[in-house]
Motif scaffolding. Structure first.
Motif, PDB file in Angstrom:
ATOM      1  N   GLY A 168      -3.931   1.080  -9.288  1.00  0.00           N
ATOM      2  CA  GLY A 168      -4.178   2.448  -8.858  1.00  0.00           C
ATOM      3  C   GLY A 168      -4.171   3.427 -10.016  1.00  0.00           C
ATOM      4  O   GLY A 168      -4.996   4.346 -10.082  1.00  0.00           O
ATOM      5  N   LEU A 169      -3.216   3.240 -10.945  1.00  0.00           N
ATOM      6  CA  LEU A 169      -3.147   4.128 -12.107  1.00  0.00           C
ATOM      7  C   LEU A 169      -4.379   3.970 -13.004  1.00  0.00           C
ATOM      8  O   LEU A 169      -4.918   4.953 -13.521  1.00  0.00           O
ATOM      9  CB  LEU A 169      -1.880   3.835 -12.911  1.00  0.00           C
ATOM     10  N   ALA A 170      -4.829   2.720 -13.181  1.00  0.00           N
ATOM     11  CA  ALA A 170      -6.030   2.489 -13.990  1.00  0.00           C
ATOM     12  C   ALA A 170      -7.244   3.174 -13.373  1.00  0.00           C
ATOM     13  O   ALA A 170      -8.060   3.782 -14.074  1.00  0.00           O
ATOM     14  CB  ALA A 170      -6.276   0.988 -14.129  1.00  0.00           C
ATOM     15  N   ASP A 171      -7.340   3.111 -12.050  1.00  0.00           N
ATOM     16  CA  ASP A 171      -8.474   3.737 -11.364  1.00  0.00           C
ATOM     17  C   ASP A 171      -8.377   5.262 -11.421  1.00  0.00           C
ATOM     18  O   ASP A 171      -9.395   5.959 -11.478  1.00  0.00           O
ATOM     19  CB  ASP A 171      -8.518   3.257  -9.913  1.00  0.00           C
ATOM     20  N   ALA A 172      -7.124   5.789 -11.427  1.00  0.00           N
ATOM     21  CA  ALA A 172      -6.941   7.241 -11.447  1.00  0.00           C
ATOM     22  C   ALA A 172      -7.187   7.831 -12.835  1.00  0.00           C
ATOM     23  O   ALA A 172      -7.800   8.895 -12.973  1.00  0.00           O
ATOM     24  CB  ALA A 172      -5.528   7.587 -10.981  1.00  0.00           C
ATOM     25  N   ARG A 193       0.832  -1.203   0.000  1.00  0.00           N
ATOM     26  CA  ARG A 193       0.000   0.000   0.000  1.00  0.00           C
ATOM     27  C   ARG A 193       0.871   1.259   0.000  1.00  0.00           C
ATOM     28  O   ARG A 193       0.634   2.188  -0.777  1.00  0.00           O
ATOM     29  CB  ARG A 193      -0.924   0.008   1.220  1.00  0.00           C
ATOM     30  N   ARG A 194       1.888   1.291   0.862  1.00  0.00           N
ATOM     31  CA  ARG A 194       2.732   2.484   0.963  1.00  0.00           C
ATOM     32  C   ARG A 194       3.543   2.719  -0.309  1.00  0.00           C
ATOM     33  O   ARG A 194       3.645   3.843  -0.799  1.00  0.00           O
ATOM     34  CB  ARG A 194       3.668   2.361   2.168  1.00  0.00           C
ATOM     35  N   GLN A 195       4.125   1.640  -0.837  1.00  0.00           N
ATOM     36  CA  GLN A 195       4.967   1.800  -2.023  1.00  0.00           C
ATOM     37  C   GLN A 195       4.133   2.177  -3.246  1.00  0.00           C
ATOM     38  O   GLN A 195       4.526   3.051  -4.037  1.00  0.00           O
ATOM     39  CB  GLN A 195       5.726   0.490  -2.292  1.00  0.00           C
ATOM     40  N   ALA A 196       2.983   1.541  -3.413  1.00  0.00           N
ATOM     41  CA  ALA A 196       2.114   1.886  -4.547  1.00  0.00           C
ATOM     42  C   ALA A 196       1.563   3.301  -4.383  1.00  0.00           C
ATOM     43  O   ALA A 196       1.471   4.060  -5.357  1.00  0.00           O
ATOM     44  CB  ALA A 196       0.986   0.871  -4.661  1.00  0.00           C
ATOM     45  N   GLY A 197       1.195   3.667  -3.154  1.00  0.00           N
ATOM     46  CA  GLY A 197       0.716   5.022  -2.892  1.00  0.00           C
ATOM     47  C   GLY A 197       1.758   6.063  -3.212  1.00  0.00           C
ATOM     48  O   GLY A 197       1.456   7.130  -3.778  1.00  0.00           O
ATOM     49  N   ALA A 198       3.032   5.759  -2.863  1.00  0.00           N
ATOM     50  CA  ALA A 198       4.118   6.705  -3.166  1.00  0.00           C
ATOM     51  C   ALA A 198       4.321   6.843  -4.665  1.00  0.00           C
ATOM     52  O   ALA A 198       4.592   7.941  -5.171  1.00  0.00           O
ATOM     53  CB  ALA A 198       5.409   6.224  -2.496  1.00  0.00           C
ATOM     54  N   ALA A 199       4.187   5.733  -5.396  1.00  0.00           N
ATOM     55  CA  ALA A 199       4.350   5.784  -6.849  1.00  0.00           C
ATOM     56  C   ALA A 199       3.271   6.661  -7.492  1.00  0.00           C
ATOM     57  O   ALA A 199       3.548   7.443  -8.406  1.00  0.00           O
ATOM     58  CB  ALA A 199       4.302   4.373  -7.430  1.00  0.00           C
ATOM     59  N   LEU A 200       2.031   6.539  -6.999  1.00  0.00           N
ATOM     60  CA  LEU A 200       0.965   7.377  -7.554  1.00  0.00           C
ATOM     61  C   LEU A 200       1.120   8.833  -7.139  1.00  0.00           C
ATOM     62  O   LEU A 200       0.795   9.739  -7.902  1.00  0.00           O
ATOM     63  CB  LEU A 200      -0.407   6.829  -7.138  1.00  0.00           C
ATOM     64  N   HIS A 201       1.634   9.041  -5.919  1.00  0.00           N
ATOM     65  CA  HIS A 201       1.853  10.410  -5.456  1.00  0.00           C
ATOM     66  C   HIS A 201       2.845  11.133  -6.363  1.00  0.00           C
ATOM     67  O   HIS A 201       2.703  12.333  -6.627  1.00  0.00           O
ATOM     68  CB  HIS A 201       2.363  10.388  -4.011  1.00  0.00           C
ATOM     69  N   ARG A 202       3.841  10.409  -6.881  1.00  0.00           N
ATOM     70  CA  ARG A 202       4.846  11.028  -7.748  1.00  0.00           C
ATOM     71  C   ARG A 202       4.239  11.540  -9.043  1.00  0.00           C
ATOM     72  O   ARG A 202       4.778  12.465  -9.652  1.00  0.00           O
ATOM     73  CB  ARG A 202       5.970  10.024  -8.052  1.00  0.00           C
ATOM     74  N   VAL A 203       3.136  10.932  -9.477  1.00  0.00           N
ATOM     75  CA  VAL A 203       2.501  11.406 -10.714  1.00  0.00           C
ATOM     76  C   VAL A 203       1.275  12.259 -10.417  1.00  0.00           C
ATOM     77  O   VAL A 203       0.505  12.592 -11.320  1.00  0.00           O
ATOM     78  CB  VAL A 203       2.115  10.215 -11.627  1.00  0.00           C
ATOM     79  N   GLY A 204       1.097  12.609  -9.144  1.00  0.00           N
ATOM     80  CA  GLY A 204       0.019  13.509  -8.765  1.00  0.00           C
ATOM     81  C   GLY A 204      -1.352  12.885  -8.731  1.00  0.00           C
ATOM     82  O   GLY A 204      -2.365  13.585  -8.857  1.00  0.00           O
ATOM     83  N   ALA A 205      -1.404  11.564  -8.540  1.00  0.00           N
ATOM     84  CA  ALA A 205      -2.694  10.872  -8.504  1.00  0.00           C
ATOM     85  C   ALA A 205      -2.909  10.246  -7.130  1.00  0.00           C
ATOM     86  O   ALA A 205      -1.967   9.753  -6.519  1.00  0.00           O
ATOM     87  CB  ALA A 205      -2.750   9.787  -9.581  1.00  0.00           C
ATOM     88  N   PRO A 206      -4.141  10.235  -6.632  1.00  0.00           N
ATOM     89  CA  PRO A 206      -4.418   9.579  -5.356  1.00  0.00           C
ATOM     90  C   PRO A 206      -4.462   8.063  -5.528  1.00  0.00           C
ATOM     91  O   PRO A 206      -4.789   7.550  -6.603  1.00  0.00           O
ATOM     92  CB  PRO A 206      -5.799  10.124  -4.976  1.00  0.00           C
ATOM     93  N   PHE A 207      -4.128   7.350  -4.458  1.00  0.00           N
ATOM     94  CA  PHE A 207      -4.197   5.886  -4.481  1.00  0.00           C
ATOM     95  C   PHE A 207      -5.516   5.475  -3.840  1.00  0.00           C
ATOM     96  O   PHE A 207      -5.712   5.642  -2.640  1.00  0.00           O
ATOM     97  CB  PHE A 207      -3.013   5.288  -3.726  1.00  0.00           C
ATOM     98  N   THR A 208      -6.419   4.954  -4.643  1.00  0.00           N
ATOM     99  CA  THR A 208      -7.775   4.687  -4.164  1.00  0.00           C
ATOM    100  C   THR A 208      -8.148   3.211  -4.174  1.00  0.00           C
ATOM    101  O   THR A 208      -9.311   2.866  -4.004  1.00  0.00           O
ATOM    102  CB  THR A 208      -8.792   5.455  -5.024  1.00  0.00           C
ATOM    103  N   VAL A 209      -7.175   2.329  -4.371  1.00  0.00           N
ATOM    104  CA  VAL A 209      -7.474   0.898  -4.386  1.00  0.00           C
ATOM    105  C   VAL A 209      -7.896   0.459  -2.986  1.00  0.00           C
ATOM    106  O   VAL A 209      -7.223   0.755  -1.998  1.00  0.00           O
ATOM    107  CB  VAL A 209      -6.258   0.079  -4.865  1.00  0.00           C
TER     108      VAL A 209
END
Length: 381
Positions: free
Chosen positions: A315-319, A253-269
């Motif tokens: 997460g990226l697909a959902d964003a 969760r933390r690592q995927a959330g950080a990856a989405l944060h870098r592209v300015g997207a929230p992690f909503t999975v």
């Protein structure tokens, strides 16, 4: 005034600059030569403090209290042994399956010990001895002959001069004759430069604090097996998969959330989807389900790093495609992509997992697993 260009990934010493400065001020105990932190503080940096730490006195630019985040999910005893090895200026070799955070751990240790994790040699079949010793600026070499100015130091030579830590990634990917260069470096703690014979630069001696952290992938065993002489110059530490489901899920969760944060997207999975994802990876990795049912293991390593990659993709697909498909419906396709990496025939093993563990969980009435079972046709496509 120019601003620094944005970076996809910050080195550990930059990403955790405040924590490193705080720990340097917090623990003023004895430090090995050349170290920025005490050994105890290095372990705290890697494993986290749990509760907030307080500075003994105010330091400009630092908070009075700070919680040190946990960065490596693994055994504290392993990290303590690794730190003791480095404190003794002995080579440290981290071995394990792919995706077990060997490189991340080596980066964290280097950043905490000497303040830089960026002296790195990436081991490949094309790595040359020059990358472990030194090379030459050929324009200067032709213009003025061998000179200290024309010499191009390797990351190893730079670390030796500064008493720092050099990282050698995937050392068993290097050819044996290249690996042999490390034997004398770790034994003699110096590099001879015969082209500069008769000058002060003819021999570079390692400054106090110099040491080597290498990593080796167990899947590469036999590619370029290390010699007995080189093995004796390292302390080996095995980095295994994360043992606890909740800890692994939290890390994903933390690592995927950080990856989405870098592209300015929230992690909503959803957390339920993440737990199902990690559970499937663990079942396939271990060859047995949580319930004790036999599972045929694919040849691909179902590592935590791969789980992070899949969670990030969900997460990226959902964003970027909100509302098109729920993340759970995408999971079978991503799992199929992972298991096919080493052997396309492993698709049959994943289908067997669906017909076994997934079906049996669906029959118990678990709603998420029932939905996964209904998606079985994706694997037949």
């Amino acid at each position: 005034m120019t601003t620094a260009a944005p970076r996809q990934v910050e080195p550990a010493e930059d990403a955790h600059r405040e924590e490193l400065a705080f720990l340097a001020a917090h623990d003023d105990g004895p430090r090995p030569p050349g170290w920025r932190l005490t050994p105890r503080a290095v372990v705290t940096f890697v494993m986290g403090s749990g509760d907030a730490l307080a500075l003994p006195k105010k330091v400009a630019g630092l908070p009075q209290r700070l919680v040190i985040s946990r960065k490596f999910v693994g055994e504290r005893a392993l990290v303590e042994r690794a730190v003791v090895t480095l404190a003794g200026e002995r080579g440290l070799l981290l071995v394990g399956e792919p995706g077990t955070a060997k490189s991340m751990l080596s980066e964290l240790l280097a950043a905490a010990v000497c303040g830089s994790s960026q002296l790195v040699v990436q081991g490949t079949a094309g790595t040359t001895e020059d990358q472990l010793r030194y090379g030459w600026n050929y324009a200067l070499l032709l213009a003025e002959g061998p000179s200290p100015r024309a010499l191009v130091p390797s990351p190893v030579l730079t670390a030796m001069r500064g008493g720092g830590v050099v990282r050698v990634e995937e050392v068993t990917r290097c050819l044996p004759e290249v690996q042999d260069a490390l034997v004398s470096i770790l034994s003699d703690r110096r590099i001879a430069v015969p082209e500069l014979s008769g000058t002060d630069g003819a021999t570079v001696h390692a400054a106090p604090g110099f040491t080597v952290i290498a990593t080796a992938n167990l899947r590469d065993r036999g590619v370029s097996e290390m010699s007995a002489a080189l093995k004796r110059r390292f302390n080996f530490e095995a980095v295994g998969p994360i043992g606890d489901l909740a800890a692994e899920t939290d890390l994903v969760r933390r690592q995927a959330g950080a990856a989405l944060h870098r592209v300015g997207a929230p992690f909503t999975v959803d957390d339920v989807v993440l737990e199902v994802l990690v559970t499937a990876f663990r079942d396939l990795r271990n060859g047995v389900s949580q319930e004790g049912w036999a599972v045929e293991r694919p040849s691909t390593v179902m590592s935590t790093a791969e789980a992070v990659s899949v969670a990030t993709s969900l997460g990226l697909a959902d964003a970027y495609f909100p509302g098109d498909r729920d993340p759970l419906s995408l999971l079978p396709g991503h799992l199929l992509g992972v298991v096919r990496k080493d052997d396309p025939g492993d698709a049959a093993r994943l289908l067997g997992y669906w017909d076994g563990a997934v079906r049996r969980r669906a029959e118990t009435g678990a709603r998420t697993w029932r939905r996964l079972w209904e998606l079985r046709d994706v694997l037949d496509a």
